[in-house]
Design an enzyme around this catalytic site. Structure first.
Site, PDB file in Angstrom:
ATOM      1  N   ARG A   1      -2.684   0.850  -9.703  1.00 49.63           N
ATOM      2  CA  ARG A   1      -1.633  -0.111 -10.087  1.00 49.63           C
ATOM      3  C   ARG A   1      -2.263  -1.486 -10.325  1.00 49.63           C
ATOM      4  O   ARG A   1      -3.374  -1.744  -9.837  1.00 49.63           O
ATOM      5  CB  ARG A   1      -0.626  -0.241  -8.927  1.00 49.63           C
TER       6      ARG A   1
ATOM      7  N   GLY B   1       3.032   3.270   1.512  1.00 51.01           N
ATOM      8  CA  GLY B   1       3.710   3.221   2.810  1.00 51.01           C
ATOM      9  C   GLY B   1       4.382   4.536   3.156  1.00 51.01           C
ATOM     10  O   GLY B   1       4.811   4.735   4.284  1.00 51.01           O
TER      11      GLY B   1
ATOM     12  N   ASP C   1       3.132  -4.011  -8.122  1.00 48.41           N
ATOM     13  CA  ASP C   1       2.675  -2.790  -7.440  1.00 48.41           C
ATOM     14  C   ASP C   1       3.342  -1.553  -8.045  1.00 48.41           C
ATOM     15  O   ASP C   1       2.985  -0.431  -7.698  1.00 48.41           O
ATOM     16  CB  ASP C   1       2.956  -2.850  -5.936  1.00 48.41           C
ATOM     17  N   ASN C   2       4.284  -1.763  -8.949  1.00 48.65           N
ATOM     18  CA  ASN C   2       4.915  -0.628  -9.631  1.00 48.65           C
ATOM     19  C   ASN C   2       4.480  -0.542 -11.086  1.00 48.65           C
ATOM     20  O   ASN C   2       5.134   0.122 -11.890  1.00 48.65           O
ATOM     21  CB  ASN C   2       6.443  -0.748  -9.558  1.00 48.65           C
TER      22      ASN C   2
ATOM     23  N   GLY D   1       8.368   5.879   6.414  1.00 44.87           N
ATOM     24  CA  GLY D   1       7.428   6.748   5.702  1.00 44.87           C
ATOM     25  C   GLY D   1       8.094   7.906   4.979  1.00 44.87           C
ATOM     26  O   GLY D   1       7.420   8.771   4.433  1.00 44.87           O
TER      27      GLY D   1
ATOM     28  N   ASP E   1       6.953   4.705 -10.568  1.00 43.04           N
ATOM     29  CA  ASP E   1       7.752   4.363  -9.388  1.00 43.04           C
ATOM     30  C   ASP E   1       9.224   4.190  -9.745  1.00 43.04           C
ATOM     31  O   ASP E   1       9.711   3.086  -9.949  1.00 43.04           O
ATOM     32  CB  ASP E   1       7.220   3.106  -8.695  1.00 43.04           C
TER      33      ASP E   1
ATOM     34  N   GLY F   1       0.871  -1.171   0.000  1.00 43.10           N
ATOM     35  CA  GLY F   1       0.000   0.000   0.000  1.00 43.10           C
ATOM     36  C   GLY F   1       0.904   1.215   0.000  1.00 43.10           C
ATOM     37  O   GLY F   1       2.129   1.078   0.004  1.00 43.10           O
TER      38      GLY F   1
HETATM   39  P1  AMP Z   1       8.887   0.554  -3.721  1.00 41.18           P
HETATM   40  O1  AMP Z   1       9.997  -0.440  -3.729  1.00 41.18           O
HETATM   41  O2  AMP Z   1       9.337   1.978  -3.569  1.00 41.18           O
HETATM   42  O3  AMP Z   1       7.962   0.378  -4.860  1.00 41.18           O
HETATM   43  O4  AMP Z   1       8.039   0.267  -2.393  1.00 41.18           O
HETATM   44  C1  AMP Z   1       7.444  -0.966  -2.103  1.00 41.18           C
HETATM   45  C2  AMP Z   1       6.551  -0.833  -0.883  1.00 41.18           C
HETATM   46  O5  AMP Z   1       7.301  -0.400   0.237  1.00 41.18           O
HETATM   47  C3  AMP Z   1       5.422   0.184  -1.039  1.00 41.18           C
HETATM   48  O6  AMP Z   1       4.313  -0.302  -0.300  1.00 41.18           O
HETATM   49  C4  AMP Z   1       6.016   1.413  -0.404  1.00 41.18           C
HETATM   50  O7  AMP Z   1       5.047   2.320   0.031  1.00 41.18           O
HETATM   51  C5  AMP Z   1       6.792   0.823   0.744  1.00 41.18           C
HETATM   52  N1  AMP Z   1       7.917   1.666   1.179  1.00 41.18           N
HETATM   53  C6  AMP Z   1       9.063   1.932   0.498  1.00 41.18           C
HETATM   54  N2  AMP Z   1       9.868   2.731   1.216  1.00 41.18           N
HETATM   55  C7  AMP Z   1       9.226   2.993   2.372  1.00 41.18           C
HETATM   56  C8  AMP Z   1       9.531   3.756   3.537  1.00 41.18           C
HETATM   57  N3  AMP Z   1      10.670   4.423   3.661  1.00 41.18           N
HETATM   58  N4  AMP Z   1       8.627   3.782   4.531  1.00 41.18           N
HETATM   59  C9  AMP Z   1       7.466   3.115   4.433  1.00 41.18           C
HETATM   60  N5  AMP Z   1       7.118   2.369   3.386  1.00 41.18           N
HETATM   61  C10 AMP Z   1       7.975   2.302   2.358  1.00 41.18           C
HETATM   62 MG    MG Z   2       6.362   1.119  -5.430  1.00 42.41          MG
END
Ligand code: AMP
Ligand code: MG
Length: 505
Positions: free
Chosen positions: A200, A106, A269-270, A143, A279, A104
């Site tokens: 997505r 995050g 999810d991307n 976050g 993303d 979700g």
């Molecule tokens: P990503 O690899 O950026 O596509 O992220 C994959 C998942 O991890 C998604 O649900 C993001 O929202 C979550 N996410 C990535 N980095 C963070 C972070 N620093 N804090 C919280 N959630 C994260």
């Molecule tokens: Mg992502």
């Protein structure tokens, strides 16, 4: 006190016509369990690193907003104009082939969906603030987003847009005085991502895997209504929707392969439902051409290597198709998925022909392209530099073309290919000067090489944002000459080749 704790909307003097942006928060009208409503945790002492005027214009805001405090506060999560209803979307997805139910937003929030004018047919843009604090979907994360990754997303969005490749866009990068921990202490930043949709593949997988079929249907109907109105009137609306996603995804993969782009984290999810590049993480544009290039240092198996991307696109579409099976037979879905290869190949051929300056479609073009890619790889030739230089190819019989030839270790290999290319140009009576004009419009002179992004990041870390701002300007028009920025077209230095990037962002 962290500005995150300040009540939002309390800034004195920020009232401005940013408040007049017309919101149409259609996602927020979906049932409450599709998301979590929450306000952003703003950055302390925000500073604008860069603002993309072209994206500002998309929102119907003129340049006079660029220096406004209201915009800075909005882009740093400290100010919510009236009508904004921030929320974190729930979705899931397949990461490196494994289903993860806990995903979700995050660390990003959909702030609002805004219209660029108050006319009914005006496009609606999602404003998504990345790095906006913890949400229920943050898992172990903080976050936040670091300055490094924020600059990379910001620049690559502009680069893709400039190249004419479907992409989400980025309005701004703002840095705060807050620090966050990754492999080392880094500056916290935020990007405002702007896109027609943030839906997505994983949005549909979420409801499919939890078998909440009413919600799945709602999600589909919402997506069709907002983004696929043509599909709504088709005989089988969900199948028509799937056809469009298969087509745009296949074409996107062709664009990536033709320009030499490696996404690095093609998890479902991307994957944007609109077939846009989405993303930006440890992405890279090819320097020395290497079909097996893996840019993500956590991708141990090379799942997302450059040459795997087309079939990963297919795999991801299969995952999306599975989520539609509660509503239709597998056969039509499968038949639609089977059109992927042809759509991908046709688009790739079209793009590669254009890169070679070929106007006509002739048998044997596929082989000519294949052989070229082989010699580019075996001689580790710089991909973008080669194609840009190829527009100077002299098609006179016996011409040596040494400026191009000298890029190859295997000169004989080049000579063999060049002779075929020369013959091929002759077949369509290609005129060198005319061809050059066409080729320079599709082969970029300026490309967001990793070393350039890295230099911009290092300078920005020391509070010098000039290179970020130069790059965003030049990358918006990568096919034009920019004599004052000639150095930005330089080949990578030794340290900047084949960079493998951290996923931590
Ligand atoms: P990503 O690899 O950026 O596509 O992220 C994959 C998942 O991890 C998604 O649900 C993001 O929202 C979550 N996410 C990535 N980095 C963070 C972070 N620093 N804090 C919280 N959630 C994260
Ligand atoms: Mg992502």
């Amino acid at each position: 006190m962290s500005s995150a704790n300040k009540p939002v909307n309390s800034h004195e003097g920020v009232l401005s016509s940013i408040d007049s942006l017309t919101c149409d928060n259609h996602y927020a009208r979906l049932p409450a369990h599709f998301y979590n409503k929450q306000i952003p945790a703003g950055l302390c002492d925000p500073k604008m690193v860069s603002l993309n005027p072209q994206v500002l214009a998309l929102l119907g805001l003129d340049d006079s907003f660029a220096d406004s405090d209201a915009l800075l506060q909005l882009c740093s999560g400290n100010y919510l104009p009236s009508g904004f209803e921030p929320l974190a979307m729930k979705y899931t997805g397949h990461q490196f082939g494994h289903y993860n139910p806990d995903l979700g937003d995050g660390r990003g929030l959909l702030l609002a969906q805004v219209k660029s004018t108050d006319k009914a047919d005006s496009p609606t843009w999602d404003l998504h603030l990345k790095g906006a604090g913890k949400t229920p979907y943050s898992r172990q994360g903080d976050g936040r987003a670091v300055l490094r990754s924020s600059i990379r997303e910001y620049l690559c969005s502009a680069a893709m847009q400039g190249l004419g490749i479907p992409t989400t866009q980025a309005l701004s990068v703002v840095v705060g005085s807050d620090t966050i921990m990754r492999e080392q202490v880094e500056q916290a930043a935020m990007v405002v991502r702007v896109a027609e949709s943030h839906v997505r593949f994983g949005h549909f997988e979420h409801f499919y895997y939890t078998q909440r079929l009413d919600d799945l249907k709602l999600m589909l109907d919402y997506t069709l209504t907002q983004h696929f109105p043509d599909a709504l009137t088709a005989e089988m609306p969900y199948l028509a929707f799937y056809k469009q996603v298969v087509t745009t995804t296949a074409e996107l993969m062709a664009h990536w392969q033709a320009v030499g782009f490696v996404h690095g984290v093609m998890n479902t999810d991307n994957m944007s439902i609109l077939g846009q590049t989405f993303d930006y993480g440890p992405f890279a544009f090819q320097d020395d051409f290497d079909p097996a290039y893996v840019c993500n240092h956590t991708d141990y198996s090379g799942r997302y290597a450059f040459n795997q991307q087309p079939q990963v696109g297919y795999w991801n579409l299969m995952a999306l198709g599975r989520s539609l099976t509660p509503f239709m037979d597998v056969e039509p879905l499968n038949a639609t998925l089977q059109t992927y290869d042809d759509i991908f190949l046709a688009k790739l051929r079209q793009l590669m022909r254009a890169k070679l300056g070929l106007q006509q479609v002739l048998d044997g073009d596929g082989e000519l392209i294949k052989q070229l890619l082989e010699i580019l790889a075996s001689s580790s030739v710089d991909y973008s530099y080669f194609f840009r230089s190829l527009s100077d190819f002299d098609s006179t019989e016996g011409a040596l073309n040494s400026a191009i030839r000298d890029q190859f270790i295997d000169r004989d290999g080049f000579d063999t290919w060049a002779a075929q290319y020369q013959q091929r140009l002759l077949l369509e009576l290609s005129v060198d000067d005319v061809r050059k004009v066409h080729m320079d419009q599709v082969n970029p002179k300026y490309i967001l090489r990793n070393y350039l992004a890295q230099q911009a990041i290092e300078q920005a870390t020391d509070y010098d944002y000039s290179l970020v701002n130069e790059l965003v300007k030049v990358l918006a028009n990568p096919f034009d000459e920019h004599p004052e920025f000639e150095t930005l077209a330089a080949l990578p230095p030794e340290w900047g080749r084949k960079m493998v990037l951290s996923c931590s962002s």
